[in-house]
Scaffold this motif. Structure first.
Motif, short mmCIF file in Angstrom:
data_model
loop_
_atom_site.label_atom_id
_atom_site.label_comp_id
_atom_site.label_asym_id
_atom_site.label_seq_id
_atom_site.Cartn_x
_atom_site.Cartn_y
_atom_site.Cartn_z
N LYS A 1 0.87 -1.35 -0.01
CA LYS A 1 -0.08 0.08 -0.02
C LYS A 1 0.89 1.39 0.13
CE LYS A 1 -3.91 2.20 2.24
NZ LYS A 1 -4.82 2.08 3.53
N GLU A 2 2.05 1.37 0.71
CA GLU A 2 2.81 2.50 0.83
C GLU A 2 3.49 2.86 -0.40
OE1 GLU A 2 6.95 3.35 3.33
OE2 GLU A 2 5.49 2.13 4.30
N TYR A 3 3.87 1.55 -1.17
CA TYR A 3 4.75 1.95 -2.39
C TYR A 3 3.76 1.59 -3.75
CZ TYR A 3 9.10 1.97 0.28
OH TYR A 3 9.92 2.47 1.01
N SER A 4 2.40 1.61 -3.47
CA SER A 4 1.26 1.51 -4.51
C SER A 4 1.92 0.33 -5.46
CB SER A 4 1.42 2.82 -5.28
OG SER A 4 0.94 4.05 -4.35
N ILE A 5 2.15 -0.84 -5.03
CA ILE A 5 2.30 -1.98 -5.75
C ILE A 5 1.25 -2.71 -6.10
CG2 ILE A 5 3.44 -4.47 -5.57
CD1 ILE A 5 5.36 -2.10 -5.44
N LYS A 6 0.77 -2.85 -7.44
CA LYS A 6 -0.42 -3.03 -7.99
C LYS A 6 -0.30 -4.52 -8.50
CE LYS A 6 -2.34 0.65 -7.42
NZ LYS A 6 -3.22 0.78 -6.14
N ILE A 7 0.89 -5.12 -9.01
CA ILE A 7 1.00 -6.44 -9.40
C ILE A 7 0.72 -7.38 -8.16
CG2 ILE A 7 2.80 -5.74 -11.05
CD1 ILE A 7 5.10 -6.88 -9.00
N PRO A 8 0.46 -8.61 -8.75
CA PRO A 8 0.33 -9.75 -7.67
C PRO A 8 1.39 -10.06 -6.93
CG PRO A 8 0.10 -10.57 -9.77
CD PRO A 8 0.22 -9.12 -10.20
N VAL A 9 1.14 -10.06 -5.64
CA VAL A 9 2.75 -10.68 -4.70
C VAL A 9 2.21 -11.77 -3.92
CG1 VAL A 9 3.82 -9.71 -2.82
CG2 VAL A 9 3.35 -8.24 -4.46
N TYR A 10 2.95 -12.77 -4.06
CA TYR A 10 2.68 -14.11 -3.45
C TYR A 10 3.93 -14.27 -2.30
CZ TYR A 10 -0.16 -15.10 -7.54
OH TYR A 10 -1.04 -14.85 -8.42
N ARG A 11 3.66 -15.05 -1.54
CA ARG A 11 4.72 -15.30 -0.45
C ARG A 11 4.76 -16.84 -0.13
NH1 ARG A 11 0.76 -17.23 1.61
NH2 ARG A 11 -0.45 -16.55 3.44
N VAL A 12 5.95 -17.42 0.36
CA VAL A 12 6.13 -18.44 0.72
C VAL A 12 6.55 -18.62 2.28
CG1 VAL A 12 7.55 -20.68 0.61
CG2 VAL A 12 6.93 -19.41 -1.40
N LEU A 13 5.74 -18.93 3.11
CA LEU A 13 5.79 -18.89 4.52
C LEU A 13 6.63 -19.74 5.28
CD1 LEU A 13 1.87 -18.22 5.23
CD2 LEU A 13 3.43 -16.32 5.43
N PRO A 14 7.28 -19.26 6.40
CA PRO A 14 8.24 -20.14 7.12
C PRO A 14 7.44 -21.64 7.45
CG PRO A 14 8.33 -17.95 7.67
CD PRO A 14 7.14 -18.12 7.04
#
Length: 292
Positions: free
Chosen positions: A264-277
């Motif tokens: 939100k802070e950097y206005s990221i519009k692309i999809p962001v996924y994560r691999v959780l620990p």
């Protein structure tokens, strides 16, 4: 092309990512063979980023289950002495793995893995090493296509055929390269241009940021902070981001909240996924992006 990417990535413990359609395994941390089961056989090429044990702890089991004549091909930074030692040991311990190909790689080397696929080794600064000494790599996957040069594109088809018959197809064509996927391995954030114009970027984000994280990251091999990664992504051109290698000190909720906050802070519009620990994530791109 929509890739089926599966992976596990927890700082200190194990990291690996498998791109099924490309037949590529990036790193071979502990548990990779048991997680992939028979699918591990599809990994013809393994690209190891560096010699830390959490990135190669599963290599022996993976290799002894999948070795055959000419495969898998194991690519590794040329000056990591661990790999020749492992090769020598495995050939004595598991004689049937003699068909495995071990390939040392140097900076900017390009490896042709299929007719239209090239993997390029990119030096990173995770492991401190003198110039010309190769200890830690990121990898970029390029798809190549033969395309008609722009100056001929508007010509009638018959005229193009005539020119091809006179001068040959190569004279009218050019090779276009597209960076379809980039794997950072372990690395600090430094040169943004390394990752620019990647369709998919798999990037480590060991620390969420803060004074304690900054203090830890100043010692030993260097890693990335999530806030630095998101800031970088906001200033370059990529289409999809996969984050991993988070420290297990953080809860899943902390990780997701910080990703959402920074997007939100950097206005990221692309999809962001994560691999959780501590979790195997299968077919990552079919899941719900954290920021959407």
């Amino acid at each position: 092309m929509k890739f089926n990417i599966s992976g596990y990535s927890t700082a200190l413990f194990s990291t690996w990512y498998f791109v099924e359609e490309l037949g590529i395994l990036f790193d071979a941390g502990d548990g990779v063979a048991s997680a992939l089961l028979q699918k591990a056989r599809k990994a013809d090429h393994v690209f190891i980023s560096h010699a830390d044990r959490d990135h190669l702890g599963g290599l022996l089991q993976f290799n002894q289950l999948n070795a055959r004549d000419g495969y898998p091909i194991l690519h590794y930074p040329a000056h990591c002495g661990s790999f020749p030692a492992i090769e020598e040991f495995t050939k004595k311990f598991d004689p049937h793995v003699k068909g495995t190909v071990w390939k040392p790689v140097i900076e900017d080397e390009e490896i042709q893995i299929a007719d239209h696929l090239i993997v390029k080794a990119i030096r990173n600064e995770h492991v401190k090493a003198d110039k010309g000494i190769h200890k830690s790599f990121s990898y970029k996957v390029y798809q190549t296509k033969t395309k008609l040069k722009s100056e001929y594109a508007s010509l009638p088809q018959e005229k193009i055929k005539q020119l091809i018959s006179e001068a040959g197809r190569e004279a009218l064509s050019e090779i276009v390269r597209t960076n379809i996927l980039t794997y950072s391995g372990d690395t600090p954030v430094d040169d943004y241009s390394k990752w620019d114009n990647s369709k998919i970027l798999i990037h480590e984000a060991t620390f969420l940021g803060g004074k304690d994280d900054d203090r830890i990251n100043k010692h030993g091999n260097k890693h990335s902070n999530l806030d630095e990664v998101i800031k970088m992504v906001s200033e370059i051109n990529i289409e999809t981001l996969i984050l991993g290698h988070f420290s297990s000190r953080y809860s899943n909720e902390q990780i997701d909240e910080q990703i959402k906050k920074l997007c939100k802070e950097y206005s990221i519009k692309i999809p962001v996924y994560r691999v959780l620990p501590g979790q195997i994530h299968r077919d990552i791109l079919r899941g719900q992006p954290v920021n959407q």
